[in-house]
Design a protein around this motif. Structure first.
Motif, mmCIF file in Angstrom:
data_model
loop_
_atom_site.group_PDB
_atom_site.id
_atom_site.type_symbol
_atom_site.label_atom_id
_atom_site.label_comp_id
_atom_site.label_asym_id
_atom_site.label_seq_id
_atom_site.Cartn_x
_atom_site.Cartn_y
_atom_site.Cartn_z
ATOM 1 N N PRO A 43 0.801 -1.231 0.000
ATOM 2 C CA PRO A 43 0.000 0.000 0.000
ATOM 3 C C PRO A 43 0.836 1.285 0.000
ATOM 4 N N LEU A 44 2.126 1.189 0.324
ATOM 5 C CA LEU A 44 2.987 2.363 0.406
ATOM 6 C C LEU A 44 3.704 2.651 -0.909
ATOM 7 N N GLY A 45 3.489 1.811 -1.918
ATOM 8 C CA GLY A 45 4.092 2.041 -3.226
ATOM 9 C C GLY A 45 5.330 1.218 -3.515
ATOM 10 N N LEU A 46 5.767 0.402 -2.563
ATOM 11 C CA LEU A 46 6.922 -0.467 -2.810
ATOM 12 C C LEU A 46 6.504 -1.620 -3.718
ATOM 13 N N ARG A 47 7.460 -2.117 -4.495
ATOM 14 C CA ARG A 47 7.201 -3.227 -5.415
ATOM 15 C C ARG A 47 8.378 -4.186 -5.367
ATOM 16 N N GLY A 48 8.096 -5.426 -5.723
ATOM 17 C CA GLY A 48 9.163 -6.419 -5.788
ATOM 18 C C GLY A 48 8.652 -7.705 -6.394
ATOM 19 N N CYS A 49 9.523 -8.697 -6.388
ATOM 20 C CA CYS A 49 9.128 -10.018 -6.874
ATOM 21 C C CYS A 49 9.886 -11.072 -6.085
ATOM 22 N N GLY A 50 9.323 -12.253 -6.064
ATOM 23 C CA GLY A 50 9.931 -13.367 -5.361
ATOM 24 C C GLY A 50 9.780 -14.637 -6.169
ATOM 25 N N PHE A 51 10.759 -15.495 -6.018
ATOM 26 C CA PHE A 51 10.762 -16.795 -6.688
ATOM 27 C C PHE A 51 10.883 -17.869 -5.629
ATOM 28 N N PHE A 52 10.008 -18.853 -5.707
ATOM 29 C CA PHE A 52 9.915 -19.917 -4.716
ATOM 30 C C PHE A 52 10.109 -21.262 -5.396
ATOM 31 N N TYR A 53 11.044 -22.078 -4.901
ATOM 32 C CA TYR A 53 11.196 -23.445 -5.379
ATOM 33 C C TYR A 53 10.578 -24.351 -4.322
ATOM 34 N N ILE A 54 9.579 -25.122 -4.727
ATOM 35 C CA ILE A 54 8.819 -25.971 -3.821
ATOM 36 C C ILE A 54 9.160 -27.427 -4.077
ATOM 37 N N GLU A 55 9.481 -28.129 -3.002
ATOM 38 C CA GLU A 55 9.789 -29.561 -3.096
ATOM 39 C C GLU A 55 8.999 -30.276 -2.007
ATOM 40 N N ASP A 56 8.229 -31.283 -2.390
ATOM 41 C CA ASP A 56 7.401 -32.035 -1.437
ATOM 42 C C ASP A 56 6.493 -31.118 -0.611
ATOM 43 N N GLY A 57 5.935 -30.083 -1.258
ATOM 44 C CA GLY A 57 4.989 -29.204 -0.597
ATOM 45 C C GLY A 57 5.606 -28.178 0.337
ATOM 46 N N LYS A 58 6.932 -28.086 0.369
ATOM 47 C CA LYS A 58 7.628 -27.139 1.240
ATOM 48 C C LYS A 58 8.535 -26.233 0.415
ATOM 49 N N ILE A 59 8.734 -25.004 0.895
ATOM 50 C CA ILE A 59 9.636 -24.071 0.232
ATOM 51 C C ILE A 59 11.069 -24.505 0.523
ATOM 52 N N LYS A 60 11.799 -24.797 -0.513
ATOM 53 C CA LYS A 60 13.206 -25.213 -0.403
ATOM 54 C C LYS A 60 14.129 -24.010 -0.614
ATOM 55 N N LEU A 61 13.719 -23.124 -1.535
ATOM 56 C CA LEU A 61 14.509 -21.942 -1.859
ATOM 57 C C LEU A 61 13.559 -20.794 -2.176
ATOM 58 N N GLN A 62 13.867 -19.643 -1.609
ATOM 59 C CA GLN A 62 13.121 -18.426 -1.925
ATOM 60 C C GLN A 62 14.126 -17.325 -2.211
ATOM 61 N N ARG A 63 13.915 -16.621 -3.312
ATOM 62 C CA ARG A 63 14.728 -15.443 -3.632
ATOM 63 C C ARG A 63 13.790 -14.268 -3.829
ATOM 64 N N GLY A 64 14.116 -13.152 -3.209
ATOM 65 C CA GLY A 64 13.295 -11.953 -3.334
ATOM 66 C C GLY A 64 14.109 -10.791 -3.845
ATOM 67 N N TYR A 65 13.492 -9.996 -4.702
ATOM 68 C CA TYR A 65 14.136 -8.827 -5.289
ATOM 69 C C TYR A 65 13.279 -7.605 -5.003
ATOM 70 N N TRP A 66 13.854 -6.631 -4.305
ATOM 71 C CA TRP A 66 13.156 -5.408 -3.948
ATOM 72 C C TRP A 66 14.201 -4.355 -3.602
ATOM 73 N N ASP A 67 13.767 -3.103 -3.543
ATOM 74 C CA ASP A 67 14.664 -1.975 -3.310
ATOM 75 C C ASP A 67 14.744 -1.683 -1.808
ATOM 76 N N LYS A 68 15.842 -2.075 -1.193
ATOM 77 C CA LYS A 68 16.004 -1.912 0.245
ATOM 78 C C LYS A 68 16.042 -0.437 0.649
ATOM 79 N N LEU A 69 16.675 0.413 -0.135
ATOM 80 C CA LEU A 69 16.753 1.833 0.198
ATOM 81 C C LEU A 69 15.353 2.458 0.245
ATOM 82 N N SER A 70 14.526 2.150 -0.755
ATOM 83 C CA SER A 70 13.151 2.662 -0.759
ATOM 84 C C SER A 70 12.375 2.134 0.447
ATOM 85 N N PHE A 71 12.580 0.859 0.787
ATOM 86 C CA PHE A 71 11.923 0.262 1.955
ATOM 87 C C PHE A 71 12.322 1.025 3.218
ATOM 88 N N MET A 72 13.618 1.265 3.388
ATOM 89 C CA MET A 72 14.108 1.944 4.589
ATOM 90 C C MET A 72 13.584 3.375 4.660
#
Length: 114
Positions: free
Chosen positions: A80-109
């Motif tokens: 709601p504050l205007g921040l944007r990003g994306c995430g990639f999730f690798y799922i194995e046996d119904g569980k998240i094995k790997l997650q990578r997120g891309y977003w602007d930390k400076l804007s977040f701070m």
């Protein structure tokens, strides 16, 4: 559970700031790598990361796009504050094995007065 269903549950729990519930979606040896930060390894460390982050800032994930390709799910989000990003999730046996997120930390701070 399909990858896209796991991520839908992840968004629901994230929006409730439920660190414990979120951690249950990860495998014991999962890695959560939010690219602006160092990778976090292991289910309990991921739970602690979420606890810390939820205590520091109110965060909301609004789904823009959610796609699945096999064991991978891709999430494009905004908040709601205007921040944007994306995430990639690798799922194995119904569980998240790997997650990578891309977003602007400076804007977040700046947005959260950090």
């Amino acid at each position: 559970m399909e990858a896209i269903e796991v991520v839908k549950e992840w968004v629901k729990l994230f929006n409730k700031a439920d660190a414990g519930g979120l951690s249950e979606l990860y495998s014991e040896d999962a890695v959560n790598y939010q690219i602006p930060n160092e990778p976090v390894e292991g289910k309990s460390a991921i739970r602690d990361m979420f606890k810390k982050e939820f205590a520091e800032a109110e965060m909301v994930c609004i789904v823009e796009n959610l796609l699945q390709d096999g064991n991978w799910a891709a999430l494009e989000w905004r908040d709601p504050l205007g921040l944007r990003g994306c995430g990639f999730f690798y799922i194995e046996d119904g569980k998240i094995k790997l997650q990578r997120g891309y977003w602007d930390k400076l804007s977040f701070m700046k947005t959260h007065n950090k």
